[in-house]
Design a protein around this motif. Sequence first.
Motif, PDB file in Angstrom:
ATOM      1  N   TYR A  35       4.070  22.264 -13.731  1.00  0.00           N
ATOM      2  CA  TYR A  35       4.032  20.663 -13.559  1.00  0.00           C
ATOM      3  C   TYR A  35       5.623  19.894 -14.090  1.00  0.00           C
ATOM      4  N   SER A  52       1.117  16.420  -7.163  1.00  0.00           N
ATOM      5  CA  SER A  52      -0.113  17.016  -7.054  1.00  0.00           C
ATOM      6  C   SER A  52      -0.034  15.738  -5.250  1.00  0.00           C
ATOM      7  N   GLN A  53       0.535  15.491  -5.394  1.00  0.00           N
ATOM      8  CA  GLN A  53       0.528  14.730  -4.066  1.00  0.00           C
ATOM      9  C   GLN A  53      -0.930  13.628  -4.131  1.00  0.00           C
ATOM     10  N   TYR A 154       4.291   8.906   2.878  1.00  0.00           N
ATOM     11  CA  TYR A 154       4.878   9.697   1.618  1.00  0.00           C
ATOM     12  C   TYR A 154       5.812  10.058   1.157  1.00  0.00           C
ATOM     13  N   ALA A 164      15.558   4.167  -3.448  1.00  0.00           N
ATOM     14  CA  ALA A 164      15.517   2.945  -3.389  1.00  0.00           C
ATOM     15  C   ALA A 164      17.310   2.827  -4.274  1.00  0.00           C
ATOM     16  N   LEU A 186       4.133   3.646   2.764  1.00  0.00           N
ATOM     17  CA  LEU A 186       3.230   4.247   1.829  1.00  0.00           C
ATOM     18  C   LEU A 186       1.891   3.994   2.030  1.00  0.00           C
ATOM     19  N   ASN A 194       5.044  -0.455  -6.610  1.00  0.00           N
ATOM     20  CA  ASN A 194       5.963  -0.180  -6.438  1.00  0.00           C
ATOM     21  C   ASN A 194       7.291  -1.438  -6.533  1.00  0.00           C
TER      22      ASN A 194
HETATM   23  C1  FAD Z   1      10.266   2.745  -6.007  1.00  0.00           C
HETATM   24  C2  FAD Z   1       9.219   3.376  -6.347  1.00  0.00           C
HETATM   25  C3  FAD Z   1       8.442   3.052  -5.708  1.00  0.00           C
HETATM   26  C4  FAD Z   1       6.754   3.301  -5.838  1.00  0.00           C
HETATM   27  N1  FAD Z   1       5.806   3.677  -5.175  1.00  0.00           N
HETATM   28  C5  FAD Z   1       5.153   3.710  -5.595  1.00  0.00           C
HETATM   29  C6  FAD Z   1       3.521   3.151  -4.964  1.00  0.00           C
HETATM   30  O1  FAD Z   1       3.614   1.826  -4.301  1.00  0.00           O
HETATM   31  N2  FAD Z   1       2.599   3.688  -5.557  1.00  0.00           N
HETATM   32  C7  FAD Z   1       1.630   4.920  -6.125  1.00  0.00           C
HETATM   33  O2  FAD Z   1       1.034   5.209  -6.435  1.00  0.00           O
HETATM   34  N3  FAD Z   1       2.967   4.869  -6.908  1.00  0.00           N
HETATM   35  C8  FAD Z   1       4.491   3.970  -6.413  1.00  0.00           C
HETATM   36  N4  FAD Z   1       5.441   4.811  -7.516  1.00  0.00           N
HETATM   37  C9  FAD Z   1       5.145   5.952  -8.024  1.00  0.00           C
HETATM   38  C10 FAD Z   1       5.359   7.170  -7.473  1.00  0.00           C
HETATM   39  O3  FAD Z   1       6.674   7.648  -7.116  1.00  0.00           O
HETATM   40  C11 FAD Z   1       4.209   7.762  -7.250  1.00  0.00           C
HETATM   41  O4  FAD Z   1       3.083   7.344  -8.539  1.00  0.00           O
HETATM   42  C12 FAD Z   1       4.036   9.335  -7.258  1.00  0.00           C
HETATM   43  O5  FAD Z   1       5.551   9.569  -6.458  1.00  0.00           O
HETATM   44  C13 FAD Z   1       2.947  10.030  -6.522  1.00  0.00           C
HETATM   45  O6  FAD Z   1       3.029  10.977  -6.199  1.00  0.00           O
HETATM   46  P1  FAD Z   1       1.839  12.031  -6.248  1.00  0.00           P
HETATM   47  O7  FAD Z   1       0.516  12.150  -6.165  1.00  0.00           O
HETATM   48  O8  FAD Z   1       2.003  13.343  -5.560  1.00  0.00           O
HETATM   49  O9  FAD Z   1       2.724  12.094  -8.083  1.00  0.00           O
HETATM   50  P2  FAD Z   1       2.514  13.327  -9.039  1.00  0.00           P
HETATM   51  O10 FAD Z   1       3.440  13.442  -9.827  1.00  0.00           O
HETATM   52  O11 FAD Z   1       1.071  14.586  -9.191  1.00  0.00           O
HETATM   53  O12 FAD Z   1       1.591  12.496 -10.488  1.00  0.00           O
HETATM   54  C14 FAD Z   1      -0.132  12.298  -9.924  1.00  0.00           C
HETATM   55  C15 FAD Z   1      -0.378  10.870  -9.973  1.00  0.00           C
HETATM   56  O13 FAD Z   1       0.444   9.974 -11.352  1.00  0.00           O
HETATM   57  C16 FAD Z   1       0.301   8.325 -10.403  1.00  0.00           C
HETATM   58  N5  FAD Z   1       1.870   8.581 -11.203  1.00  0.00           N
HETATM   59  C17 FAD Z   1       3.356   9.850 -10.705  1.00  0.00           C
HETATM   60  N6  FAD Z   1       3.849   8.466 -11.334  1.00  0.00           N
HETATM   61  C18 FAD Z   1       3.935   7.962 -10.842  1.00  0.00           C
HETATM   62  C19 FAD Z   1       4.289   6.926 -12.055  1.00  0.00           C
HETATM   63  N7  FAD Z   1       6.435   6.377 -11.556  1.00  0.00           N
HETATM   64  N8  FAD Z   1       4.400   5.362 -11.371  1.00  0.00           N
HETATM   65  C20 FAD Z   1       2.641   4.648 -11.435  1.00  0.00           C
HETATM   66  N9  FAD Z   1       2.219   5.808 -11.614  1.00  0.00           N
HETATM   67  C21 FAD Z   1       2.344   6.897 -11.126  1.00  0.00           C
HETATM   68  C22 FAD Z   1      -0.086   8.446  -9.169  1.00  0.00           C
HETATM   69  O14 FAD Z   1      -0.941   7.540  -9.564  1.00  0.00           O
HETATM   70  C23 FAD Z   1      -0.200   9.721  -9.045  1.00  0.00           C
HETATM   71  O15 FAD Z   1      -0.947  10.711  -8.006  1.00  0.00           O
HETATM   72  C24 FAD Z   1       7.273   4.279  -6.788  1.00  0.00           C
HETATM   73  C25 FAD Z   1       7.693   5.053  -7.667  1.00  0.00           C
HETATM   74  C26 FAD Z   1       9.558   4.538  -7.475  1.00  0.00           C
HETATM   75  C27 FAD Z   1      10.543   4.890  -8.107  1.00  0.00           C
END
Ligand code: FAD
Length: 404
Positions: A35, A52-53, A154, A164, A186, A194
């Motif tokens: 990761y 992880s999604q 997603y 953004a 989303l 967000n």
């Molecule tokens: C402009 C912008 C808007 C976003 N809007 C949202 C949103 O509405 N909801 C949301 O859950 N996340 C948001 N994020 C954060 C992040 O992009 C997503 O949580 C992440 O991409 C989810 O994909 P994943 O489960 O594959 O993440 P992974 O990389 O696998 O991470 C595991 C978990 O960690 C948390 N996480 C990871 N990165 C972040 C982060 N930067 N901030 C907060 N939590 C995080 C999530 O719960 C995620 O499922 C945003 C980021 C940006 C830059």
Amino acid sequence: MTDTAPLPPLDRFPPTRAAGLERLRDFLPRAGADYARRRNHDMGRDAHDGVSQLSPWIRRRLITEEEVLAAVLARHSRNAAEKFVQEVVWRTFWKGWLERRPSVWTMYRAGLARALDRVATEGGLRRDWEAACHGETGIDAFDAWARELVETGYLHNHARMWFASIWIFTLRLPWELGADFFLRHLLDGDPASNTLSWRWVAGLQTKGKSYLARPDNIAKYTGGRFRPEGLATSAPPFDGPEHPPLGPAPVSDPIDPAAPTGLLLTEEDLAPGFLFESGVQPRATAFLDCTAGLSPLAVAPHVSAHVAGAMEDTAARWSERFGPVTRLGSADQIADWAAREGLAQVVTPWPCTGPAADALAGTGVLRHVRALDAAAWPHATHGFFRFKTHIPALLGQVTGRDAA
Ligand SMILES: Cc1cc2nc3c(=O)[nH]c(=O)nc-3n(C[C@H](O)[C@H](O)[C@H](O)COP(=O)(O)OP(=O)(O)OC[C@H]3O[C@@H](n4cnc5c(N)ncnc54)[C@H](O)[C@@H]3O)c2cc1C
């Protein structure tokens, strides 16, 4: 799967706990060094296996942050899993930060209302906004991400940052319209993560620090799929008001364990086990879907369907603990439901700032904070840098041992 026949959102992210657990199991081997190495690479809508999604399931707490962290730390050392753990904790941090400054959500909503008024009266802005939302700007990367978001529910984190930044600094559209576009589409759309991430890109969250999307960086982390031309070459941070004063960290409302109790669940938290463990024994249970309050515009059908499916799944899993289950159409119906069921009190997992908290304000429903949030949110006072020093103690709580 080709670009023209994308797997629909609910097939990619089935709204059941079983599907979330399966995704977690599949991802576990990749949650460590893999990761850390691959998480910034966005290789396209059907190749997001560097991350992880899990977010659509975590968002509704079909699976909880605690379970994800515990599973990852049972598989990897704290060192190996450091990056992944930090990302999960970012979510807790953002939620705590907004809980303690809820007026930032109110300010965002006011800014969005002003931007939508402008859209209604300024033809040029309306055309540019629609082109951005439909993926018709002529910036290939941006257009592909806009379509991916609408079609799959997603986007990869790095794509969210680039998107953004281009929205704000190249297309020069109001940031609130972009945050709203994300929240409407989303599957993990979350008022805290967000709003505060969009503010961070604009330079409003960390004062004086904004995020510029650069063609080289996009080319490097998309495997050369995109190298957009004509992007803004600077990102002057927005000048906004000071952060509002820090409010108190949320504390659970007192619950009378002997009183006839109703359980109310919203899309905020569909993991009521912690309430049962703390002695809540519901005589009846109600579901209230507040998703429509995410935006003044219509939320995408896949988002509503995901919430409805997640609630069905929760009702089926806990049927023996819930008593009779009622679907409420609005918060106004809580009092009648409670009277009909002979309830003296109604308890809900803490509704975080956003539509659920807005809907439940003034209803008298008792809110209960789960242990990890109660331990973490008192530290959500400044930036993540300071907050993350508390991660070892928080992980100790999750794993039941000193995880440092
Ligand atoms: C402009 C912008 C808007 C976003 N809007 C949202 C949103 O509405 N909801 C949301 O859950 N996340 C948001 N994020 C954060 C992040 O992009 C997503 O949580 C992440 O991409 C989810 O994909 P994943 O489960 O594959 O993440 P992974 O990389 O696998 O991470 C595991 C978990 O960690 C948390 N996480 C990871 N990165 C972040 C982060 N930067 N901030 C907060 N939590 C995080 C999530 O719960 C995620 O499922 C945003 C980021 C940006 C830059």
